[in-house]
Design a protein around this motif. Structure first.
Motif, PDB file in Angstrom:
ATOM      1  N   ASP A   1       0.826  -1.203   0.000  1.00 18.09           N
ATOM      2  CA  ASP A   1       0.000   0.000   0.000  1.00 18.09           C
ATOM      3  C   ASP A   1       0.864   1.258   0.000  1.00 18.09           C
ATOM      4  O   ASP A   1       0.594   2.216  -0.736  1.00 18.09           O
TER       5      ASP A   1
ATOM      6  N   TYR B   1      -9.180   5.307  -4.466  1.00 15.73           N
ATOM      7  CA  TYR B   1      -9.625   4.502  -3.339  1.00 15.73           C
ATOM      8  C   TYR B   1      -9.627   5.216  -2.002  1.00 15.73           C
ATOM      9  O   TYR B   1     -10.459   4.905  -1.136  1.00 15.73           O
TER      10      TYR B   1
ATOM     11  N   PHE C   1     -12.431   4.114   2.214  1.00 12.62           N
ATOM     12  CA  PHE C   1     -11.539   2.957   2.106  1.00 12.62           C
ATOM     13  C   PHE C   1     -10.200   3.237   2.781  1.00 12.62           C
ATOM     14  O   PHE C   1      -9.648   2.382   3.472  1.00 12.62           O
TER      15      PHE C   1
ATOM     16  N   CYS D   1      -6.186  -2.349  -3.491  1.00 13.58           N
ATOM     17  CA  CYS D   1      -6.884  -3.478  -2.884  1.00 13.58           C
ATOM     18  C   CYS D   1      -5.955  -4.692  -2.911  1.00 13.58           C
ATOM     19  O   CYS D   1      -5.391  -5.023  -3.960  1.00 13.58           O
ATOM     20  N   THR D   2      -5.798  -5.338  -1.755  1.00 12.51           N
ATOM     21  CA  THR D   2      -4.927  -6.499  -1.619  1.00 12.51           C
ATOM     22  C   THR D   2      -5.761  -7.664  -1.083  1.00 12.51           C
ATOM     23  O   THR D   2      -6.082  -7.708   0.098  1.00 12.51           O
ATOM     24  N   SER D   3      -6.125  -8.602  -1.959  1.00 16.17           N
ATOM     25  CA  SER D   3      -7.004  -9.709  -1.582  1.00 16.17           C
ATOM     26  C   SER D   3      -6.210 -11.006  -1.609  1.00 16.17           C
ATOM     27  O   SER D   3      -5.650 -11.377  -2.642  1.00 16.17           O
TER      28      SER D   3
ATOM     29  N   HIS E   1     -12.041  -6.002  -3.068  1.00 18.30           N
ATOM     30  CA  HIS E   1     -11.983  -4.907  -2.090  1.00 18.30           C
ATOM     31  C   HIS E   1     -11.160  -5.262  -0.860  1.00 18.30           C
ATOM     32  O   HIS E   1     -11.452  -4.802   0.258  1.00 18.30           O
ATOM     33  N   GLY E   2     -10.116  -6.074  -1.056  1.00 18.54           N
ATOM     34  CA  GLY E   2      -9.289  -6.474   0.075  1.00 18.54           C
ATOM     35  C   GLY E   2      -8.597  -5.279   0.718  1.00 18.54           C
ATOM     36  O   GLY E   2      -7.790  -4.598   0.084  1.00 18.54           O
ATOM     37  N   LEU E   3      -8.901  -5.016   1.970  1.00 14.10           N
ATOM     38  CA  LEU E   3      -8.334  -3.869   2.682  1.00 14.10           C
ATOM     39  C   LEU E   3      -6.921  -4.218   3.146  1.00 14.10           C
ATOM     40  O   LEU E   3      -6.728  -5.198   3.883  1.00 14.10           O
TER      41      LEU E   3
ATOM     42  N   ASP F   1      -5.709  -4.940  -7.015  1.00 18.10           N
ATOM     43  CA  ASP F   1      -6.664  -4.167  -7.809  1.00 18.10           C
ATOM     44  C   ASP F   1      -6.343  -2.694  -7.610  1.00 18.10           C
ATOM     45  O   ASP F   1      -6.276  -2.213  -6.470  1.00 18.10           O
TER      46      ASP F   1
ATOM     47  N   TRP G   1     -15.105  -4.120   4.386  1.00 17.48           N
ATOM     48  CA  TRP G   1     -14.717  -3.965   2.979  1.00 17.48           C
ATOM     49  C   TRP G   1     -14.410  -5.283   2.277  1.00 17.48           C
ATOM     50  O   TRP G   1     -14.945  -5.569   1.219  1.00 17.48           O
ATOM     51  N   THR G   2     -13.508  -6.059   2.864  1.00 14.70           N
ATOM     52  CA  THR G   2     -12.993  -7.242   2.184  1.00 14.70           C
ATOM     53  C   THR G   2     -14.090  -8.265   1.946  1.00 14.70           C
ATOM     54  O   THR G   2     -14.784  -8.685   2.881  1.00 14.70           O
TER      55      THR G   2
END
Length: 257
Positions: free
Chosen positions: A41, A57, A69, A74-76, A83-85, A100, A225-226
């Motif tokens: 991030d 975001y 956010f 986004c890190t999933s 929408h991985g927070l 993303d 979110w996630t």
């Protein structure tokens, strides 16, 4: 709102898309066993700022999230798909990571996502998930063009995902982009050909097939979110922003050597 860009804005979109593609590939190259999601991030924030671009975001606060956010990408991971927070998590060997990213450069937004495996472990199920979303994305791109219907793209994407044996969730899908990140038309990941909005040159679309290994049901993390698979199975997500041209499409977020 459906926004049709003029030729000058389409040129700006190409610059925006190149930036998004470059950032994603740089971050992918830094994703090794032991990398922390919060570092990803921070690196994304730095590259966006250095390019004179703006994150889509940080202040994003839609009805479905617990906004804003507050992060730049986004890190999933594994069973997370959308929408991985970013949080304090260290990547492990064999993790399936989806990144993303959407940025605005020169007033035009582009949006892209990639999924890949971290380290040396290559679970067959994860490889198949990623492959299916990438093939579905290419099928959607191949189906797009002037005068094509949205349903033609959705049908092309859904046909690949269904043939690979995956159930398709229609709560979230592709969308128009332009001066803002999420616009009409919605592009479902399955649909009937010959239906829906007729595409016009100057339209930007973010196509984003995503699947979960054994379910079509999402659950939301406590972070608000996630989005994860309801069964805890693994997931994958691939996305490109395309521009509809007079004679076809231009893939704006495809990485170049």
């Amino acid at each position: 709102m459906i926004e049709i860009l003029n030729p000058t804005d389409v040129l700006r979109a190409k610059e925006s898309g190149a930036l998004v593609a470059g950032i994603l590939q740089t971050l992918k190259g830094r994703c090794v066993v032991g990398t922390n999601l919060l570092d990803l991030d921070r690196w994304a924030q730095s590259m966006i700022s250095e390019a004179g671009a703006q994150s889509c975001y940080v202040d994003y606060e839609p009805s479905f999230g617990r906004g804003p956010f507050g992060h730049y990408i986004c890190t999933s991971v594994n069973d997370a798909v959308l929408h991985g927070l970013p949080h304090d998590y260290t990547l492990a060997d064999g993790d399936l990571l989806s990144l993303d990213l959407a940025v605005s450069l020169g007033g035009v937004v582009t949006d892209s996502a990639i999924s890949f495996l971290v380290g040396d472990v290559r679970p067959a199920e994860s490889v198949a998930l990623i492959d299916a979303t990438e093939r579905a994305l290419q099928a959607g791109i191949a189906a797009a063009g002037p005068d094509v219907r949205i349903g033609d793209i959705s049908h092309a994407i859904g046909s690949v995902l269904s043939a690979a044996g995956y159930s398709i969730n229609t709560e979230f899908g592709g969308h128009g982009v332009g001066s803002t990140m999420h616009q009409d038309p919605h592009v479902s990941n399955t649909g009937r050909p010959g239906r829906g909005y007729r595409l016009r040159p100057g339209l930007l679309l973010a196509l984003e097939p995503w699947v979960m290994a054994d379910t079509a049901t999402l659950v939301t993390d406590a972070d608000g979110w996630t989005l994860r698979s309801a069964t805890g199975c693994r997931t994958a997500h691939s996305e490109h922003t395309i521009a509809i041209t007079e004679d076809g499409v231009d893939v704006l977020t495809r990485s170049t050597p």
